[in-house]
Design a protein around this motif. Structure first.
Motif, PDB file in Angstrom:
ATOM      1  N   ASN A 162       0.821  -1.209   0.000  1.00  0.00           N
ATOM      2  CA  ASN A 162       0.000   0.000   0.000  1.00  0.00           C
ATOM      3  C   ASN A 162       0.863   1.270   0.000  1.00  0.00           C
ATOM      4  OD1 ASN A 162      -2.409   1.467   0.073  1.00  0.00           O
ATOM      5  ND2 ASN A 162      -2.333   1.606   2.326  1.00  0.00           N
ATOM      6  N   PRO A 163       1.634   1.495  -1.064  1.00  0.00           N
ATOM      7  CA  PRO A 163       2.450   2.717  -1.112  1.00  0.00           C
ATOM      8  C   PRO A 163       1.573   3.940  -1.341  1.00  0.00           C
ATOM      9  CG  PRO A 163       2.578   1.561  -3.194  1.00  0.00           C
ATOM     10  CD  PRO A 163       1.790   0.679  -2.277  1.00  0.00           C
ATOM     11  N   PRO A 164       1.969   5.110  -0.855  1.00  0.00           N
ATOM     12  CA  PRO A 164       1.189   6.332  -1.070  1.00  0.00           C
ATOM     13  C   PRO A 164       1.081   6.656  -2.560  1.00  0.00           C
ATOM     14  CG  PRO A 164       2.911   6.676   0.567  1.00  0.00           C
ATOM     15  CD  PRO A 164       3.185   5.362  -0.079  1.00  0.00           C
ATOM     16  N   ARG A 165      -0.030   7.177  -2.953  1.00  0.00           N
ATOM     17  CA  ARG A 165      -0.268   7.580  -4.350  1.00  0.00           C
ATOM     18  C   ARG A 165      -0.760   9.029  -4.386  1.00  0.00           C
ATOM     19  NH1 ARG A 165       1.959   4.085  -8.132  1.00  0.00           N
ATOM     20  NH2 ARG A 165       1.770   1.963  -7.335  1.00  0.00           N
TER      21      ARG A 165
ATOM     22  N   ARG B 279       6.489   7.775 -10.333  1.00  0.00           N
ATOM     23  CA  ARG B 279       7.885   8.052 -10.672  1.00  0.00           C
ATOM     24  C   ARG B 279       8.766   8.044  -9.433  1.00  0.00           C
ATOM     25  NH1 ARG B 279       5.160  11.381 -14.334  1.00  0.00           N
ATOM     26  NH2 ARG B 279       4.968  12.974 -12.738  1.00  0.00           N
ATOM     27  N   ALA B 280       8.262   8.628  -8.346  1.00  0.00           N
ATOM     28  CA  ALA B 280       9.061   8.666  -7.119  1.00  0.00           C
ATOM     29  C   ALA B 280       9.295   7.252  -6.579  1.00  0.00           C
ATOM     30  CB  ALA B 280       8.362   9.521  -6.070  1.00  0.00           C
ATOM     31  N   ILE B 281       8.260   6.416  -6.621  1.00  0.00           N
ATOM     32  CA  ILE B 281       8.401   5.035  -6.138  1.00  0.00           C
ATOM     33  C   ILE B 281       9.421   4.280  -6.979  1.00  0.00           C
ATOM     34  CG2 ILE B 281       7.202   2.818  -5.943  1.00  0.00           C
ATOM     35  CD1 ILE B 281       4.691   4.415  -5.156  1.00  0.00           C
TER      36      ILE B 281
ATOM     37  N   ALA C 152      14.525  14.802 -10.276  1.00  0.00           N
ATOM     38  CA  ALA C 152      14.543  14.958  -8.815  1.00  0.00           C
ATOM     39  C   ALA C 152      13.453  15.914  -8.362  1.00  0.00           C
ATOM     40  CB  ALA C 152      15.914  15.465  -8.362  1.00  0.00           C
ATOM     41  N   VAL C 153      13.208  16.971  -9.144  1.00  0.00           N
ATOM     42  CA  VAL C 153      12.166  17.936  -8.805  1.00  0.00           C
ATOM     43  C   VAL C 153      10.791  17.292  -8.907  1.00  0.00           C
ATOM     44  CG1 VAL C 153      11.118  20.141  -9.432  1.00  0.00           C
ATOM     45  CG2 VAL C 153      13.599  19.842  -9.613  1.00  0.00           C
ATOM     46  N   LEU C 154      10.528  16.593 -10.012  1.00  0.00           N
ATOM     47  CA  LEU C 154       9.231  15.948 -10.208  1.00  0.00           C
ATOM     48  C   LEU C 154       8.995  14.863  -9.164  1.00  0.00           C
ATOM     49  CD1 LEU C 154       9.301  15.673 -14.106  1.00  0.00           C
ATOM     50  CD2 LEU C 154       7.962  17.282 -12.729  1.00  0.00           C
ATOM     51  N   ASP C 155      10.041  14.097  -8.845  1.00  0.00           N
ATOM     52  CA  ASP C 155       9.916  13.077  -7.791  1.00  0.00           C
ATOM     53  C   ASP C 155       9.577  13.719  -6.456  1.00  0.00           C
ATOM     54  OD1 ASP C 155      10.536  11.197  -9.671  1.00  0.00           O
ATOM     55  OD2 ASP C 155      12.520  10.705  -8.870  1.00  0.00           O
ATOM     56  N   GLY C 156      10.242  14.849  -6.158  1.00  0.00           N
ATOM     57  CA  GLY C 156       9.987  15.533  -4.893  1.00  0.00           C
ATOM     58  C   GLY C 156       8.560  16.032  -4.774  1.00  0.00           C
ATOM     59  N   LEU C 157       8.001  16.535  -5.872  1.00  0.00           N
ATOM     60  CA  LEU C 157       6.612  17.002  -5.850  1.00  0.00           C
ATOM     61  C   LEU C 157       5.652  15.835  -5.664  1.00  0.00           C
ATOM     62  CD1 LEU C 157       6.685  19.707  -8.674  1.00  0.00           C
ATOM     63  CD2 LEU C 157       6.745  20.054  -6.203  1.00  0.00           C
ATOM     64  N   GLU C 158       5.962  14.702  -6.277  1.00  0.00           N
ATOM     65  CA  GLU C 158       5.124  13.510  -6.079  1.00  0.00           C
ATOM     66  C   GLU C 158       5.158  13.059  -4.627  1.00  0.00           C
ATOM     67  OE1 GLU C 158       4.740  11.110 -10.283  1.00  0.00           O
ATOM     68  OE2 GLU C 158       5.956  10.264  -8.681  1.00  0.00           O
ATOM     69  N   VAL C 159       6.350  13.089  -4.036  1.00  0.00           N
ATOM     70  CA  VAL C 159       6.480  12.721  -2.621  1.00  0.00           C
ATOM     71  C   VAL C 159       5.643  13.651  -1.754  1.00  0.00           C
ATOM     72  CG1 VAL C 159       8.093  12.737  -0.677  1.00  0.00           C
ATOM     73  CG2 VAL C 159       8.744  11.619  -2.822  1.00  0.00           C
TER      74      VAL C 159
ATOM     75  N   LEU D 242       2.401  12.093   0.298  1.00  0.00           N
ATOM     76  CA  LEU D 242       2.432  12.090   1.758  1.00  0.00           C
ATOM     77  C   LEU D 242       1.384  13.046   2.325  1.00  0.00           C
ATOM     78  CD1 LEU D 242       6.275  11.938   2.496  1.00  0.00           C
ATOM     79  CD2 LEU D 242       4.600  10.097   2.621  1.00  0.00           C
ATOM     80  N   HIS D 243       1.158  14.169   1.660  1.00  0.00           N
ATOM     81  CA  HIS D 243       0.120  15.101   2.093  1.00  0.00           C
ATOM     82  C   HIS D 243      -1.244  14.418   2.038  1.00  0.00           C
ATOM     83  CE1 HIS D 243      -1.627  19.137   2.706  1.00  0.00           C
ATOM     84  NE2 HIS D 243      -2.585  18.713   1.900  1.00  0.00           N
ATOM     85  N   ASP D 244      -1.488  13.675   0.959  1.00  0.00           N
ATOM     86  CA  ASP D 244      -2.755  12.970   0.799  1.00  0.00           C
ATOM     87  C   ASP D 244      -2.933  11.898   1.869  1.00  0.00           C
ATOM     88  OD1 ASP D 244      -5.174  12.428  -0.865  1.00  0.00           O
ATOM     89  OD2 ASP D 244      -4.218  10.473  -1.087  1.00  0.00           O
ATOM     90  N   ALA D 245      -1.820  11.281   2.276  1.00  0.00           N
ATOM     91  CA  ALA D 245      -1.889  10.230   3.297  1.00  0.00           C
ATOM     92  C   ALA D 245      -1.833  10.785   4.718  1.00  0.00           C
ATOM     93  CB  ALA D 245      -0.735   9.248   3.087  1.00  0.00           C
ATOM     94  N   GLY D 246      -1.730  12.100   4.854  1.00  0.00           N
ATOM     95  CA  GLY D 246      -1.675  12.709   6.176  1.00  0.00           C
ATOM     96  C   GLY D 246      -0.369  12.478   6.898  1.00  0.00           C
ATOM     97  N   GLN D 247       0.722  12.269   6.137  1.00  0.00           N
ATOM     98  CA  GLN D 247       2.027  12.011   6.736  1.00  0.00           C
ATOM     99  C   GLN D 247       2.979  13.172   6.438  1.00  0.00           C
ATOM    100  OE1 GLN D 247       3.637   8.032   6.199  1.00  0.00           O
ATOM    101  NE2 GLN D 247       1.654   7.306   5.435  1.00  0.00           N
TER     102      GLN D 247
END
Length: 491
Positions: A259-262, A266-268, A301-308, A312-317
């Motif tokens: 169950n990885p965050p979505r 690309r970041a995963i 790296a920038v696009l991966d960072g935005l996905e992260v 994480l924001h969506d998952a409340g983390q």
């Protein structure tokens, strides 16, 4: 007369044999990782916990063309002050947090990270206006280096790294960057075995159980610019799996197979590629080539960072970027696409031309897509925030709808600094013809530097940023030797 040649020949043979004893530098192992130490984002972020603006520069590949174009952006940011609502003046350059660098752009990024303002004293003479390419070729043909070139894992890129060290980095390591106060510099290469991006930061070096602080900047620059075939790969020792590893808290959720965050595809993928480096039993060595093979604009790296951040924001983390209210990305892309006249002839282009074009086409395509993906992300976040904050949504109590509209609060500013943004089409044509090599005429270097500042100042997105922060630009006198305006075609 023939006898006089014998000693000379003996000396030559002796030099070659002695040179053959050369070995490549070895990156040292570590036995324990610590996410709170070493050259990485977390340690740089800790120095300014209240910073609301995250400013990122992405320097593309392209040899000296890229190095000069990205240097022009640094010059513009250095000589330009932003005046805030309270009248306080801040140089735009001092606001930069992260610089990503690929191939030619990595030289400017790493050198600025090392020298800071001192870089502007002599970078032109030491690197930009130097025939670096010719010096590498001369060393490759020098008998004193033939033995070295015949040694295991000591190839043309190690020869180039020695030159870069002599003329620019002077033995400096990532430990010197770690002790400095400048922005985080992320130089990228490509793992030729997997095609994955390899970033020189301690988090990646944690996976290979090695100390990045001991690695010379010249080797990172050599790896980032090791054009396949033309230059040899740069080899690193992989000790992955032999140290006690502690992952940063924000990384762990993305490695959860069930169950990885979505959304974070690309970041995963990037994080899993990093974790695969732990298999040092089957991969005791890593061979790195030009970073442009996997990301020629330094934007992954920038696009991966935005996905992260979004996942994480969506998952409340919590994420490493939670404090940012504005994410300002200046993409400095020196991609050139000189036109051809192939279609005017019935005869097709030659084999060499076809190979060069075929190799560059995927790189060119992603260079364009990366900036568009950034813009798409910015537009989507902005639209969802407007819907969420609208009067129509205020009465909607459906939790599923609320979850669908949950995006980070940060406003993204995607500022494109590339040749097509030039209003002067004659100047665009001139810069677009500059080759990807490590030698350019002095005039081309100066015009590249000037064009970078002109494009940035004319950028509608840059102007929007200034308006939104309630600031104005105060042009300062040109830095010593720094061009202030683009070369006009009318001159």
């Amino acid at each position: 007369m023939s006898g006089s040649r014998v000693p000379s020949l003996s000396i030559l043979v002796s030099l070659v044999l002695l040179a053959g004893c050369a070995t490549r530098p070895i990156n040292p192992p570590i036995t324990q990782t610590d996410p709170s130490t070493g050259y990485r984002w977390e340690t740089r972020q800790a120095r300014d916990r209240n910073k609301e603006n995250l400013v990122i520069l992405a320097f593309s590949g392209g040899g000296t063309r890229a190095a000069a174009f990205s240097y022009g952006v640094l010059e513009f940011l250095r000589r330009t002050e932003v005046v805030g609502p309270q009248g306080n003046k801040v140089r735009l350059l001092d606001a930069v947090d992260v610089i990503t660098g690929v191939s030619g752009g990595s030289f400017t990024a790493l050198a600025y990270g090392l020298y800071g303002d001192k870089l502007f004293d002599d970078y032109e003479q030491r690197f930009l206006k130097r025939d670096v390419q010719g010096e590498i070729i001369a060393r490759a043909f020098s008998p004193s280096n033939w033995g070295k070139l015949g040694s295991t894992a000591w190839g043309r890129s190690e020869l180039a790294a020695e030159l870069y060290d002599e003329i620019l980095f002077h033995g400096a390591t990532f430990g010197d960057l770690d002790r400095g106060k400048g922005p985080l510099i992320l130089a990228s290469a490509t793992d030729i075995s997997t095609g994955a991006r390899f970033v020189f930061n301690q988090r990646v070096f944690d996976t290979v159980c090695s100390d990045l602080n001991a690695v010379r900047l010249s080797r990172a620059a050599a790896a980032s610019s090791a054009v396949p075939v033309v230059l040899s790969p740069v080899t690193l020792n992989n000790y992955g799996g032999t140290c006690k590893t502690i992952l940063p808290g924000w990384v762990k959720p993305f490695l959860d197979a069930d169950n990885p965050p979505r959304p974070a595809a690309r970041a995963i993928r990037s994080l899993k590629a990093e974790q695969s480096l732990r298999d040092s039993v089957n991969r005791p060595y890593l061979h790195l080539v030009d970073g442009g093979v996997s990301d020629n604009v330094g934007m992954r790296a920038v696009l991966d960072g935005l996905e992260v951040l979004e996942a994480l924001h969506d998952a409340g983390q919590p994420s490493p970027f939670d404090r940012a209210r504005r994410i300002i990305v200046i993409s400095v892309n020196s991609l050139s696409s000189p036109p051809t006249d192939w279609d005017k002839s019935e005869s097709p282009p030659g084999t060499a031309d076809v190979l060069l074009k075929a190799a560059g086409a995927p790189i060119d395509a992603f260079s364009y897509e990366a900036v568009e993906l950034l813009r798409d992300t910015a537009a989507r976040w902005q639209t969802l925030r407007r819907i969420r904050n609208s009067a129509a949504f205020a009465a909607n109590k459906d939790p599923a709808v609320a979850a669908a509209l949950r995006v980070p609060e940060a406003e993204i500013y995607a500022i494109d600094v590339s040749f097509p943004m030039l209003k002067d089409k004659a100047e665009f044509a001139y810069l677009n013809q500059q080759p990807t090599s490590f030698v350019l005429p002095a005039e081309a270097v100066d015009r590249l530097r000037a064009a970078a500042g002109t494009i940035l100042m004319d950028s509608p997105e840059f102007k929007r940023l200034l308006k939104d922060v309630g600031a104005r630009v105060v042009p300062a006198p040109s830095a010593k030797g720094g061009p202030t305006t683009a070369h006009s075609s009318g001159r």
